[in-house]
Motif scaffolding. Structure first.
Motif, short mmCIF file in Angstrom:
data_model
loop_
_atom_site.label_atom_id
_atom_site.label_comp_id
_atom_site.label_asym_id
_atom_site.label_seq_id
_atom_site.Cartn_x
_atom_site.Cartn_y
_atom_site.Cartn_z
N THR A 1 0.79 -1.15 0.11
CA THR A 1 0.00 0.00 -0.10
C THR A 1 1.05 1.23 0.22
OG1 THR A 1 -1.73 -1.04 1.28
CG2 THR A 1 -1.74 1.41 1.32
N LEU A 2 0.65 2.02 -1.16
CA LEU A 2 1.60 3.30 -1.22
C LEU A 2 0.62 4.41 -0.45
CD1 LEU A 2 3.96 4.79 -2.05
CD2 LEU A 2 2.97 5.55 -4.15
N GLY A 3 0.90 4.88 0.35
CA GLY A 3 -0.06 6.22 0.82
C GLY A 3 0.32 7.52 0.33
N VAL A 4 -0.53 8.41 -0.12
CA VAL A 4 -0.20 9.71 -0.53
C VAL A 4 -0.85 10.63 0.22
CG1 VAL A 4 -0.36 10.95 -2.57
CG2 VAL A 4 0.05 8.57 -3.03
N VAL A 5 -0.17 11.55 0.51
CA VAL A 5 -0.56 12.54 1.49
C VAL A 5 -0.13 14.03 1.18
CG1 VAL A 5 1.27 12.63 3.27
CG2 VAL A 5 -0.92 12.78 3.98
N GLY A 6 -1.00 14.93 1.48
CA GLY A 6 -0.52 16.52 1.12
C GLY A 6 -1.64 17.11 1.47
N LEU B 1 -2.88 11.91 8.23
CA LEU B 1 -1.70 11.23 8.36
C LEU B 1 -1.89 10.13 9.27
CD1 LEU B 1 1.22 13.74 8.22
CD2 LEU B 1 1.30 11.63 7.30
N SER B 2 -3.06 10.18 10.12
CA SER B 2 -3.37 9.05 10.79
C SER B 2 -3.80 7.75 10.12
CB SER B 2 -4.42 9.53 11.89
OG SER B 2 -4.18 10.49 12.62
N VAL B 3 -4.50 8.08 9.13
CA VAL B 3 -5.21 7.28 8.40
C VAL B 3 -4.03 6.46 7.42
CG1 VAL B 3 -6.59 6.59 6.15
CG2 VAL B 3 -7.47 8.06 8.19
N ILE B 4 -3.22 7.32 6.91
CA ILE B 4 -1.99 7.05 5.93
C ILE B 4 -1.08 6.18 6.95
CG2 ILE B 4 -0.06 7.92 5.05
CD1 ILE B 4 -2.39 8.21 3.05
N ARG B 5 -1.04 6.54 8.14
CA ARG B 5 0.07 5.75 8.99
C ARG B 5 -0.33 4.22 9.08
NH1 ARG B 5 2.86 7.56 14.21
NH2 ARG B 5 4.32 5.82 14.63
#
Ligand SMILES: Nc1ncnc2c1ncn2[C@@H]1O[C@H](COP(=O)(O)OP(=O)(O)OP(=O)(O)O)[C@@H](O)[C@H]1O
Length: 433
Positions: free
Chosen positions: A82-87, A254-258
Motif C-alpha cells: 500500500t502506497l499512501g499519498v498525503v498532502g 496522516l493518522s489514516v495513512i499511517r
C-alpha cells in the motif's frame, strides 16, 4: 472507534516488501529517484508524470496559463503493498490518482503498468486494463447512481466488460456484497437506503468486481463518520490480505495513512517532496514539510500523552499552482529556506536506503548546501506552538507550568510525531517564533 471492529494497528508490511525495504539500495545517495532500482519488479511505474490544466479566457478561449496540478512525479508501486499519498488540499493527489487510473490524459511523463506503457492508451486500448486497475472514490453519496439498485451498481463492471461470471451475475454480486460485509439480500435496495459507511462498501464491492490488481482509493474514508472510518479501513486491509490487492491510498489525514501504508509519498504543490517507508518517515522525516505535517498528528500511544508537545504551524496559504514559486516550491513557507532554495529546485534523491527527499537542507540527514545564506523570510515562515496538555483526568492538581527554556528554543528533536498529542488549544499552550 467501534468496539466491534479490529482497531487498525501498525500495518505489517507485505512479506515481500520488507526484504525490498531492507535490501541495500543500489543507487548512490546522489542517484535520482526518477528510475527507482525496484522498477523491474513494480506493478506500476510512473516517470516524470505531468498534468497541467489549461486556463482559457476571452471569446476565442485562448490559453492564457495553466494549473500545474501535477508536475513531474516519479514513483513505483510494488505488488501487494500500500502506497499512501498525503498532502494538503490542492497539492495534486486526486489528479495523480486519476492519471494513474487513466481517467485523465497526462500532459507529460510515462505510466507503465505490468510492463505495458499505458500513458496514452485510448478508451478502447484501456478496456482490458479497466479490469486490473480500479478506483474507489471519496464521496459514497455522489459516486453511486441513486436511481440504480446496488445490484445493478455492483454488476455494472460485468456488463461493461461483457463478462458473465461463473454462477451468474446475481450470484457473484451477492458474493461481493457479502465479501464487503453487506447483506446479500439487499441486492434490490437503493443507495439512499444505506448509511455512508455501507455506501462506501458498495463502492468497494463495485471496484473489486473484476478482481483488479491495483486499487486506487481517493480519500476512501474522509466523508465518513470517525466511528465508521476504522471499519472501512479494516475492510480494505482485510480485502488486501484476502485478495492480494495492491493499493494506492490518497488521504490528507496522516493518522489514516499511517495505519494503512507500507510506504508513503508526501506531496506539495504538484511534486513529491519525500517518499519513504512508513517507519523511516514517521521516526525521522527528512523534508521540513513532512516534519511540519507530522507535528500535528495525535500520538496514538496513551502512555506518551500528557507530555509536552511542539507543533510547527506553517504560516500563509499554499501558493497557487498557476504560478508556483521558483526553486523549491516549499521555500516560501520553510523555516530553513536559503538562497539556493529560491533558485534551484532540489531533486528527489535517496539520502538513506528507502528514503528519498527533495530538499537542500533536510532534517535528519546531512545538509546538502551547508554554506548557503538563509533567506530573511525564513524566520517568519513558521510559528512553533508548545502545548502542555492538562494533567490526566481527573485533574485535582494545578496544571504544571511549561518549561520556559524549551518554549523559547528552536524546533527540537528529530521525530515530528514524538510528543504530539493533538491537544491544540490545551491549557499551557504558548506560542513562539
Ligand atoms: N479539471 C480541472 N481543471 C482545472 N483545474 C483543476 C482540475 N482538477 C483539479 N484542478 C486543480 O488542480 C490542483 C490540484 O487539485 P487536486 O484535486 O488534484 O488536489 P488534491 O490534493 O487532491 O486536493 P483535494 O484534497 O482538495 O481534492 C488544484 O489547484 C485544483 O483546483
Amino acid at each position: 472507534m467501534n468496539d466491534n471492529v479490529k482497531i487498525p494497528g501498525q500495518k505489517s508490511a507485505p512479506s515481500s516488501s520488507s526484504s525490498r525495504e531492507d535490501a541495500p539500495s543500489s543507487s548512490a545517495a546522489s542517484a535520482s529517484a526518477a528510475s527507482p532500482s525496484s522498477s523491474a519488479e513494480a506493478l506500476l511505474t510512473v516517470e516524470g508524470l505531468v498534468k497541467h490544466f489549461p486556463i482559457r479566457t476571452g471569446m476565442l478561449r485562448r490559453q492564457t496559463g495553466a494549473v500545474q496540478a501535477v508536475d513531474g512525479l516519479s514513483f513505483d508501486v510494488r505488488p501487494g503493498e500500500t502506497l499512501g499519498v498525503v498532502g494538503e488540499s490542492g497539492c495534486g493527489k486526486s489528479t495523480m490518482g486519476r492519471l494513474i487510473t487513466r481517467l485523465l490524459e497526462p500532459t507529460g511523463g510515462k505510466i507503465v503498468f505490468q510492463g505495458h506503457d499505458i500513458t496514452h492508451l485510448n478508451t478502447a486500448g484501456m478496456r482490458p486494463l479497466r479490469r486490473d486497475v480500479q478506483m474507489i472514490f471519496q464521496d459514497p453519496y455522489s459516486s453511486l447512481n441513486p436511481r440504480h439498485t446496488i445490484g445493478t451498481i455492483v454488476s455494472a463492471p460485468f456488463q461493461l466488460q461483457g463478462i458473465t461470471p461463473e454462477g451468474g451475475v446475481k450470484r457473484e454480486v451477492q458474493r461481493l456484497l457479502e465479501l464487503v460485509g453487506l447483506n446479500p439480500e439487499h441486492y434490490n435496495r437503493y443507495p439512499h437506503e444505506f448509511s455512508g459507511g455501507q455506501r462506501q462498501r458498495v463502492g468497494i464491492a463495485r471496484a473489486l468486481a473484476l478482481k483488479p490488481k491495483l486499487v486506487v482509493a481517493d480519500e476512501p474514508v474522509s466523508a465518513l463518520d470517525v466511528s465508521i472510518q476504522a471499519q472501512v479501513v479494516n475492510l480494505l486491509d482485510d480485502l488486501q490480505d484476502e485478495l492480494g490487492l495492491t493499493y494506492v491510498i490518497i488521504a490528507h489525514d496522516l493518522s489514516v495513512i499511517r495505519h494503512v501504508s507500507d510506504r508513503i509519498a508526501v506531496m506539495y504543490l504538484g511534486k513529491i517532496v519525500e517518499l519513504a517507508d512508513r517507519a523511516s518517515l514517521y521516526s525521522a522525516p527528512m523534508h521540513p514539510y513532512t516534519r511540519a505535517l507530522l507535528s500535528a498528528v495525535p500520538v496514538p500511544d496513551p502512555r506518551r500523552r500528557g507530555g509536552k508537545s511542539e507543533r510547527i504551524l506553517l504560516k500563509g496559504d499554499v501558493p497557487s499552482p498557476i504560478a508556483p514559486p521558483p526553486g523549491c516550491r516549499f521555500h516560501t513557507r520553510c523555516w530553513k529556506a536559503t538562497e539556493r532554495c529560491r533558485t534551484e529546485e532540489p531533486p528527489l534523491i535517496e539520502l538513506r536506503p528507502g528514503q528519498r527527499v527533495a530538499c537542500h537542507h533536510p532534517e535528519n540527514a546531512p545538509d546538502q548546501a551547508p554554506d548557503d545564506p538563509a533567506l530573511g523570510s525564513a524566520r517568519e515562515a513558521v510559528e512553533i506552538v508548545t502545548a502542555v496538555p492538562k494533567a490526566a483526568e481527573p485533574a485535582p492538581e494545578p496544571v504544571p507550568e511549561a518549561d520556559p527554556e524549551s518554549a523559547a528554543g528552536e524546533p527540537e528533536g528529530t521525530d515530528g510525531a514524538e510528543g504530539t498529542d493533538g491537544t491544540e488549544g490545551a491549557d499551557g499552550e504558548r506560542r513562539k517564533q
